[in-house]
Write a protein that holds these residues in place. Structure first.
Motif, PDB file in Angstrom:
ATOM      1  N   ARG A   1       3.591 108.290  19.833  1.00 36.44           N
ATOM      2  CA  ARG A   1       3.597 108.507  21.454  1.00 36.44           C
ATOM      3  C   ARG A   1       3.721 107.188  22.322  1.00 36.44           C
ATOM      4  O   ARG A   1       4.544 107.326  23.137  1.00 36.44           O
ATOM      5  CB  ARG A   1       2.152 108.900  21.738  1.00 36.44           C
ATOM      6  N   TYR A   2       3.653 105.928  21.341  1.00 29.86           N
ATOM      7  CA  TYR A   2       3.977 104.576  21.568  1.00 29.86           C
ATOM      8  C   TYR A   2       5.748 104.924  21.621  1.00 29.86           C
ATOM      9  O   TYR A   2       6.157 103.620  23.225  1.00 29.86           O
ATOM     10  CB  TYR A   2       3.461 103.665  20.577  1.00 29.86           C
TER      11      TYR A   2
ATOM     12  N   TYR B   1       6.658 106.224  24.810  1.00 31.80           N
ATOM     13  CA  TYR B   1       6.294 105.657  25.896  1.00 31.80           C
ATOM     14  C   TYR B   1       7.341 104.904  26.310  1.00 31.80           C
ATOM     15  O   TYR B   1       7.869 104.878  27.671  1.00 31.80           O
ATOM     16  CB  TYR B   1       4.694 105.291  25.352  1.00 31.80           C
TER      17      TYR B   1
ATOM     18  N   ASP C   1      10.125 106.587  27.126  1.00 30.00           N
ATOM     19  CA  ASP C   1      10.592 107.359  28.354  1.00 30.00           C
ATOM     20  C   ASP C   1      10.190 106.899  30.062  1.00 30.00           C
ATOM     21  O   ASP C   1      11.300 107.606  30.994  1.00 30.00           O
ATOM     22  CB  ASP C   1       9.167 108.626  28.570  1.00 30.00           C
ATOM     23  N   SER C   2      10.494 105.693  29.322  1.00 37.18           N
ATOM     24  CA  SER C   2      10.043 104.712  30.814  1.00 37.18           C
ATOM     25  C   SER C   2      11.232 103.515  31.064  1.00 37.18           C
ATOM     26  O   SER C   2      11.558 103.247  31.575  1.00 37.18           O
ATOM     27  CB  SER C   2       8.893 103.587  30.575  1.00 37.18           C
TER      28      SER C   2
ATOM     29  N   HIS D   1      -5.233 104.227  26.615  1.00 41.97           N
ATOM     30  CA  HIS D   1      -4.514 104.834  25.723  1.00 41.97           C
ATOM     31  C   HIS D   1      -3.315 105.356  26.562  1.00 41.97           C
ATOM     32  O   HIS D   1      -3.476 106.452  27.482  1.00 41.97           O
ATOM     33  CB  HIS D   1      -4.142 105.339  24.421  1.00 41.97           C
TER      34      HIS D   1
ATOM     35  N   GLU E   1      -0.863 105.616  26.873  1.00 40.47           N
ATOM     36  CA  GLU E   1       0.786 106.516  26.027  1.00 40.47           C
ATOM     37  C   GLU E   1       0.366 107.781  25.844  1.00 40.47           C
ATOM     38  O   GLU E   1       1.100 108.435  25.204  1.00 40.47           O
ATOM     39  CB  GLU E   1       0.613 105.450  24.474  1.00 40.47           C
ATOM     40  N   GLN E   2      -0.894 108.093  25.025  1.00 41.69           N
ATOM     41  CA  GLN E   2      -1.101 109.551  25.491  1.00 41.69           C
ATOM     42  C   GLN E   2      -1.445 111.020  26.310  1.00 41.69           C
ATOM     43  O   GLN E   2      -1.855 111.284  26.654  1.00 41.69           O
ATOM     44  CB  GLN E   2      -2.967 109.449  24.926  1.00 41.69           C
TER      45      GLN E   2
ATOM     46  N   GLU F   1       0.460 111.063  30.604  1.00 37.96           N
ATOM     47  CA  GLU F   1       1.462 111.225  31.603  1.00 37.96           C
ATOM     48  C   GLU F   1       1.887 110.661  32.578  1.00 37.96           C
ATOM     49  O   GLU F   1       3.223 110.249  32.829  1.00 37.96           O
ATOM     50  CB  GLU F   1       1.798 112.606  32.076  1.00 37.96           C
TER      51      GLU F   1
ATOM     52  N   LEU G   1       3.459 107.265  33.403  1.00 38.95           N
ATOM     53  CA  LEU G   1       4.445 106.161  32.949  1.00 38.95           C
ATOM     54  C   LEU G   1       4.691 104.678  33.908  1.00 38.95           C
ATOM     55  O   LEU G   1       5.288 103.563  33.398  1.00 38.95           O
ATOM     56  CB  LEU G   1       5.694 106.450  32.975  1.00 38.95           C
TER      57      LEU G   1
ATOM     58  N   MET H   1       4.212 101.304  32.191  1.00 44.11           N
ATOM     59  CA  MET H   1       5.192 101.389  31.243  1.00 44.11           C
ATOM     60  C   MET H   1       6.488 100.600  32.517  1.00 44.11           C
ATOM     61  O   MET H   1       7.547  99.698  31.412  1.00 44.11           O
ATOM     62  CB  MET H   1       5.866 102.111  29.750  1.00 44.11           C
TER      63      MET H   1
END
Length: 247
Positions: free
Chosen positions: A32-33, A36, A39-40, A214, A216-217, A219, A221, A224
């Protein structure tokens, strides 16, 4: 077209098993990191523990730094004996991440600390930690059941970097932690609280930000994406400007 910025992400160093291999030492970070970062708009570069003196050289090749979540930092770093429930099990990671943070602060490289990462940032800046948060607040608020994330409210502080990124008066975030900031480190300010008063974000000069939850866990964004923007703006700093700053 400008390249996407390279975002360094610190990793765990643990024993793991896969296929025919058992209890092999590995450097890893939850997927997920990296998602993250991707996706950013960034490119994740994993940073396994290394010799602390190499931190300036590593950061000179990156555009920003993320210190990921993980186990407790050794309380010897802030001059305290361990609480019975403190789990300080990664001395290599403690040394490496502390060096990365010092190098990032000295060079002005955009920095995001997530959960443990925020705690290490506070300790590097001379702060201390509450070693077991359920000793002082409701034990069910800040963590889910083992292996799952809980959710609770955080309240960004208006007028801060985080308050500008998350302008709502409160939002619900994914969370899993049993430690928290106690004495605030030098040069940092609090930029979010939980309703029970627990410090949930700190920030320092430039783009220096730590969040206790967290992101990254989830939705959202925005945090980041802001790091990626800061990394894009700052990546023109040359290698020779970084290394002398660290001595």
């Amino acid at each position: 077209m400008d390249r996407r910025p390279f975002i360094g992400v610190s990793t765990y160093q643990v024993d793991a098993s896969w296929s025919d291999w058992r209890a092999r030492r590995v450097a890893l970070v939850p997927e997920r990191y990296t998602a993250y970062v991707r996706d950013s708009g960034g490119i994740a570069v994993l940073l396994p523990p290394d010799a602390p003196e190499r931190a300036p050289e590593v950061l000179a090749r990156l555009d920003a730094l993320v210190i990921a979540g993980g186990p407790d930092i050794d309380p010897a770093y802030y001059g305290q004996p361990p609480h019975p429930l403190t789990e300080a099990s990664c001395p290599e990671r403690d040394h490496w991440e502390s060096a990365l943070i010092r190098a990032a602060l000295a060079a002005g490289i955009p920095l995001l600390g997530i959960c443990r990462g925020m705690q290490v940032l506070n300790v590097v800046c001379g702060g201390t930690l509450i070693q077991h948060l359920p000793d002082v607040v409701d034990p069910d608020v800040h963590a889910g059941t083992p292996g799952t994330y809980g959710r609770h409210l955080v309240r960004p502080v208006p007028g801060t970097l985080l308050g500008g990124l998350l302008p709502e008066s409160e939002l619900t975030v994914p969370t899993f932690h049993h430690q928290a900031v106690d004495r605030l480190g030098a040069g940092l300010r609090v930029s979010a609280h939980a309703p029970d008063g627990t410090v949930e974000a700190v920030e320092g000069p430039g783009f220096t930000l730590g969040v206790q939850w967290h992101p990254e866990q989830g939705e959202d964004l925005r945090v980041m994406q802001a790091l990626v923007r800061a990394a894009t703006a700052a990546r023109t700093v040359p290698l020779e400007a970084v290394e002398p700053a660290l001595g």
